[in-house]
Structure formats: structure tokens, C-alpha cells
Scaffold this motif. Structure first.
Motif, PDB file in Angstrom:
ATOM      1  N   UNK A   1      37.852  41.110  47.539  1.00  0.00           N
ATOM      2  CA  UNK A   1      37.440  42.344  46.876  1.00  0.00           C
ATOM      3  C   UNK A   1      38.626  43.062  46.244  1.00  0.00           C
ATOM      4  N   UNK A   2      38.369  43.658  45.099  1.00  0.00           N
ATOM      5  CA  UNK A   2      39.322  44.543  44.435  1.00  0.00           C
ATOM      6  C   UNK A   2      38.977  45.987  44.800  1.00  0.00           C
ATOM      7  N   UNK A   3      39.875  46.917  44.482  1.00  0.00           N
ATOM      8  CA  UNK A   3      39.514  48.328  44.554  1.00  0.00           C
ATOM      9  C   UNK A   3      38.478  48.617  43.476  1.00  0.00           C
ATOM     10  N   UNK A   4      37.650  49.604  43.739  1.00  0.00           N
ATOM     11  CA  UNK A   4      36.587  49.949  42.805  1.00  0.00           C
ATOM     12  C   UNK A   4      37.159  50.652  41.579  1.00  0.00           C
ATOM     13  N   UNK A   5      36.750  50.201  40.401  1.00  0.00           N
ATOM     14  CA  UNK A   5      37.067  50.850  39.129  1.00  0.00           C
ATOM     15  C   UNK A   5      35.763  50.892  38.347  1.00  0.00           C
TER      16      UNK A   5
ATOM     17  N   UNK B   1      40.613  39.779  57.055  1.00  0.00           N
ATOM     18  CA  UNK B   1      40.558  41.109  57.651  1.00  0.00           C
ATOM     19  C   UNK B   1      41.613  42.027  57.054  1.00  0.00           C
ATOM     20  N   UNK B   2      42.792  41.504  56.799  1.00  0.00           N
ATOM     21  CA  UNK B   2      43.837  42.320  56.175  1.00  0.00           C
ATOM     22  C   UNK B   2      43.440  42.707  54.751  1.00  0.00           C
ATOM     23  N   UNK B   3      42.833  41.775  54.002  1.00  0.00           N
ATOM     24  CA  UNK B   3      42.424  42.094  52.642  1.00  0.00           C
ATOM     25  C   UNK B   3      41.421  43.227  52.599  1.00  0.00           C
ATOM     26  N   UNK B   4      40.459  43.217  53.522  1.00  0.00           N
ATOM     27  CA  UNK B   4      39.483  44.308  53.583  1.00  0.00           C
ATOM     28  C   UNK B   4      40.168  45.628  53.931  1.00  0.00           C
ATOM     29  N   UNK B   5      41.140  45.582  54.848  1.00  0.00           N
ATOM     30  CA  UNK B   5      41.864  46.799  55.224  1.00  0.00           C
ATOM     31  C   UNK B   5      42.709  47.314  54.060  1.00  0.00           C
TER      32      UNK B   5
ATOM     33  N   UNK C   1      41.860  47.107  50.926  1.00  0.00           N
ATOM     34  CA  UNK C   1      40.896  47.803  50.069  1.00  0.00           C
ATOM     35  C   UNK C   1      40.592  49.184  50.643  1.00  0.00           C
ATOM     36  N   UNK C   2      40.470  49.270  51.973  1.00  0.00           N
ATOM     37  CA  UNK C   2      40.236  50.571  52.614  1.00  0.00           C
ATOM     38  C   UNK C   2      41.401  51.529  52.364  1.00  0.00           C
ATOM     39  N   UNK C   3      42.615  51.010  52.492  1.00  0.00           N
ATOM     40  CA  UNK C   3      43.803  51.837  52.291  1.00  0.00           C
ATOM     41  C   UNK C   3      43.878  52.334  50.847  1.00  0.00           C
TER      42      UNK C   3
ATOM     43  N   UNK D   1      28.263  62.972  48.634  1.00  0.00           N
ATOM     44  CA  UNK D   1      29.119  61.931  49.189  1.00  0.00           C
ATOM     45  C   UNK D   1      29.833  61.223  48.042  1.00  0.00           C
ATOM     46  N   UNK D   2      31.120  60.984  48.217  1.00  0.00           N
ATOM     47  CA  UNK D   2      31.892  60.202  47.252  1.00  0.00           C
ATOM     48  C   UNK D   2      32.347  58.925  47.946  1.00  0.00           C
ATOM     49  N   UNK D   3      32.265  57.788  47.244  1.00  0.00           N
ATOM     50  CA  UNK D   3      32.586  56.528  47.901  1.00  0.00           C
ATOM     51  C   UNK D   3      33.276  55.549  46.963  1.00  0.00           C
ATOM     52  N   UNK D   4      34.119  54.719  47.574  1.00  0.00           N
ATOM     53  CA  UNK D   4      34.658  53.532  46.937  1.00  0.00           C
ATOM     54  C   UNK D   4      34.101  52.328  47.666  1.00  0.00           C
ATOM     55  N   UNK D   5      33.702  51.304  46.926  1.00  0.00           N
ATOM     56  CA  UNK D   5      32.994  50.172  47.516  1.00  0.00           C
ATOM     57  C   UNK D   5      33.911  48.954  47.580  1.00  0.00           C
ATOM     58  N   UNK D   6      34.046  48.408  48.779  1.00  0.00           N
ATOM     59  CA  UNK D   6      34.735  47.139  48.982  1.00  0.00           C
ATOM     60  C   UNK D   6      33.720  46.014  48.876  1.00  0.00           C
ATOM     61  N   UNK D   7      33.775  45.274  47.801  1.00  0.00           N
ATOM     62  CA  UNK D   7      32.713  44.330  47.476  1.00  0.00           C
ATOM     63  C   UNK D   7      32.762  43.107  48.390  1.00  0.00           C
ATOM     64  N   UNK D   8      31.678  42.902  49.152  1.00  0.00           N
ATOM     65  CA  UNK D   8      31.479  41.704  49.979  1.00  0.00           C
ATOM     66  C   UNK D   8      32.571  41.493  51.027  1.00  0.00           C
TER      67      UNK D   8
END
Length: 389
Positions: free
Chosen positions: A221-225, A257-261, A263-265, A164-171
Motif C-alpha cells: 500500500x501507498x499513502x493515500x493521495x 507488517x512494517x509496511x503497513x505500519x 503507511x500508518x506513520x 471523521x477524517x481518514x487516510x486509507x491503507x489499501x489492502x
């Protein structure tokens, strides 16, 4: 052990050598619970691989990393596949917990991987957003694919021969709970009076706010780096103080909610770049998928249909599936998911909203970079900073 286990072990070896020499067993937290119940030590590939001490391709402890940490190989527990009976509840554990002595204890798995099993991801290729306290953006893999730019992390799946590969949206989820508890006393009182969940009331208030939250931008949350994992200081930006009716709490709710989305995008784009392919849909599960507004904002932002399962607490369902395998109720995870996993709805993206979010996402990235600069200058504290960054 934690995901920074090698660095922690090296620190203990350097600064507390007398403790380092006395180490008899090393386990992950879930393994410790199993030990407390049964007296046995064991791990599974999905939990063990998050330690940073695994050979991912071989799905077991890495002799090279063990040598670097100057640990003895015998302190590491055996690696068993999820669904394996590791022991039984001891008499001592039974007296402390109320569980029946002799109850079989089955090897489980890591939270995200169990969540994937709980929505029927028992093969490779499905993109999933698990919207809990953290948001995990995942893809199942038939091999241990590594992001060469270290933006994502790769772990073993809870299923044999899969990763599994994942990017994490923190909190991402925790941010909404913070806002509820800090600013939504009225909704909490109304929830207590009517029995309607406070989050439902919050989303009702935000449902009439248009994409872009009337200009209010949430910085969380930022994108994962993985090489430099740091987040800006939590903030809302761009209130219109001349228009409180359209620049207040309901806008903040939608901005979260938009900020989390967003990060998902962003993570979806990275996954597509690393995997070299695109997707036609994704699955949204976890607590955030229980609502009505958030599950629609997600497809509007990413521009793909989003499927929502009937059982939103899919991690708990995944754990139950492996318990059922250990108890002999199911022969394997694939057979179990065919019986217990189903989906209640598919949400289609609104083309006009998606076009609007294309512009808003790019703006959010630029605003976020500016906010992160304040952290880099030492003027404000970050939402979170990885050790060593």
C-alpha cells in the motif's frame, strides 16, 4: 451507489440514458439490505456521505451535486441518524432469512465509523488505526475539516454533529492473508493439527527478525493521495540470496507488517499537519490488533503508545451498540460505550527501535517512489489504481 457515484451517474446519463430516466431509488449497499428487510428506504450520514453526493456540513444530500448529476431529488432516501428504528422485518424477509417477522430494524452506519464507536470514540480528537482488510487511519472531528491537498477524505461520523477524517491503507490486512494462503502451507497444516491460528504461528516465526526485516522491504500500500490514488506493483525487495536462513519467509512476514505500519506513520503525519496538533497515543483495533508482533511494530514505528481494546471486532460492536439504542437498551452511544468498551493493554514504543524506524521509513518512501515509477512507465500493473488516474 459507490464513492464515485457522481462520475458513475454522469456516465450512465451519457451512455445509457434510457436506464438513467428509469431510476426510481438510489441507495448505498447497507441501505439496500435495510430495504430488503423492511421495504423502507433510508440512509444515515456516515454511509451516505461516502457517496460523494453529500453536503458534509449539513449531513444530508447536496442539492448542488444532485443538480450536477441531473437527478431528481425524490430518488434519494431520507437521512436518519444511526440508532433510529426504520421499520420491521417483513413476512417475506422473515421467510427468506429465518428472522422473526416484526423484529425492529435499526439504522446502522459505515464500517469505519461503527468501528470508532466500538472503541468508545464518541467525542472528537482520538486518532485510531482500524486494522482490517484495509487499514483506516482516522480522527474524530467536531467540524467538517477538509485536507486542502486532498490527501485524506472527510466523512460524517455515525454520531450526531460529528465528522471523521481518514487516510486509507489499501489492502494492508489482505496482503497478510494473501501471503498466508500463497506461501504458508506449513503454518496452515500446523494450525489444523494444533488448533493454533496460522497467523499466530507466522508471527512467532517473524518475532526474532530485527527491525528492518534483515533488509527485506515490502512494497504494497501507498499513502493515500485522493487526487492521484495509485499504488506500486506488489513486491518484496532486497533478498540476500547467499543467506536463506535470514532472508526468507519470516522476513517477508515482518516486512508486510512494517509496511503497513509505515503507511500508518505517514498518515499520522498528514493528520497532524491538517489538524494542526499532535497526539500522545493512538488506538489499534481490528483483526491485525489480535496478534503480538504487529501491535508492537506499530508503536515502534509511530513512536507513540498504542492502546488495544478487549473487543477487536469493534465495527461489529459499534453496530450492536446502535441496535441496542434502537431497542431502548441504551439512551445514546456515550452511555453504551461506558458499559461495554474496555481496553486490555497499552504497548509502549521501544526508543531504539523507533530511532531505527525513522531511517527505515524514509528509505521505504524512496524505494516505494522508485517502484511506483515502474507502474507510471507501464512496465508493471499497480496493486490498485483509482478510476480516472
Amino acid at each position: 451507489m459507490a464513492i464515485t457515484a457522481p462520475a458513475r451517474l454522469l456516465w450512465i446519463r451519457r451512455h445509457e440514458p434510457e436506464i438513467f430516466e428509469k431510476v426510481a431509488h438510489l441507495t448505498m449497499l447497507g441501505d439496500w439490505i435495510t430495504h430488503r428487510l423492511t421495504g423502507e428506504y433510508a440512509t444515515d450520514p456516515s454511509i451516505g456521505s461516502s457517496s460523494g453526493m453529500f453536503d458534509l456540513a449539513r449531513r444530508t444530500w447536496s442539492p448542488e451535486v444532485v443538480d450536477i448529476c441531473e437527478m431528481r431529488a425524490e430518488v434519494f432516501p431520507p437521512v436518519l441518524e444511526p440508532g433510529t428504528v426504520v421499520g420491521a422485518v417483513s413476512a417475506g424477509a422473515a421467510s427468506e432469512t429465518g428472522l422473526r417477522a416484526g423484529t425492529p430494524v435499526v439504522v446502522g452506519g459505515a464500517d469505519t465509523q461503527l468501528g470508532l464507536v466500538g472503541i468508545g470514540v464518541v467525542g472528537s480528537g482520538q486518532v485510531t488505526v482500524i486494522g482490517g482488510t484495509f487499514w483506516q487511519h482516522t480522527i474524530g472531528l467536531p467540524e467538517a475539516l477538509i485536507d486542502p491537498q486532498a490527501r485524506l477524505r472527510t466523512l460524517c461520523h455515525a454520531l450526531p454533529g460529528q465528522w471523521m477524517m481518514e487516510g486509507i491503507g489499501f489492502w494492508c490486512g489482505l496482503t497478510m492473508r494473501w501471503f498466508r494462503d500463497a506461501f504458508c502451507d506449513l503454518e496452515k497444516l500446523e494450525a489444523a493439527r494444533t488448533g493454533v491460528d496460522a497467523y499466530t504461528l507466522m508471527e512467532r516465526a517473524a518475532s526474532g527478525v530485527p527491525p528492518g526485516s534483515n533488509g527485506v522491504t515490502g512494497i504494497f500500500s501507498n499513502l493515500m493521495e485522493a487526487r492521484r490514488w495509485i499504488h506500486a506493483s506488489p513486491a518484496f525487495m532486497q533478498f540476500d540470496v547467499t543467506d536463506p536462513a535470514n532472508s526468507g519467509r519470516k522476513e517477508c512476514i515482518r516486512a508486510i507488517e512494517e509496511g503497513a505500519a509505515y503507511v500508518s506513520y505517514g498518515h499520522l503525519q498528514v493528520i497532524e499537519a491538517v489538524a494542526g496538533r499532535s497526539w500522545s497515543a493512538l488506538v489499534f483495533t481490528g483483526g491485525a490488533s489480535k496478534g503480538t508482533l504487529w501491535p508492537q511494530i506499530l508503536p515502534d514505528v509511530v513512536g507513540l503508545p498504542v492502546r488495544v481494546p478487549r473487543v477487536k471486532e469493534s465495527t461489529a460492536l459499534g453496530a450492536a451498540i446502535f441496535a441496542g439504542i434502537g431497542a431502548g437498551l441504551y439512551p445514546d452511544a456515550a452511555a453504551a460505550t461506558r458499559q461495554v468498551v474496555s481496553f486490555e493493554r497499552t504497548l509502549e514504543p521501544d526508543p531504539a527501535a523507533h530511532d531505527r524506524y525513522q531511517e527505515l521509513y524514509q528509505r521505504w518512501r524512496e524505494v516505494y517512489a522508485g517502484a511506483l515509477g515502474l507502474v507510471e512507465q507501464g512496465l508493471v500493473r499497480p496493486l490498485w489504481r483509482a478510476a480516472g488516474t
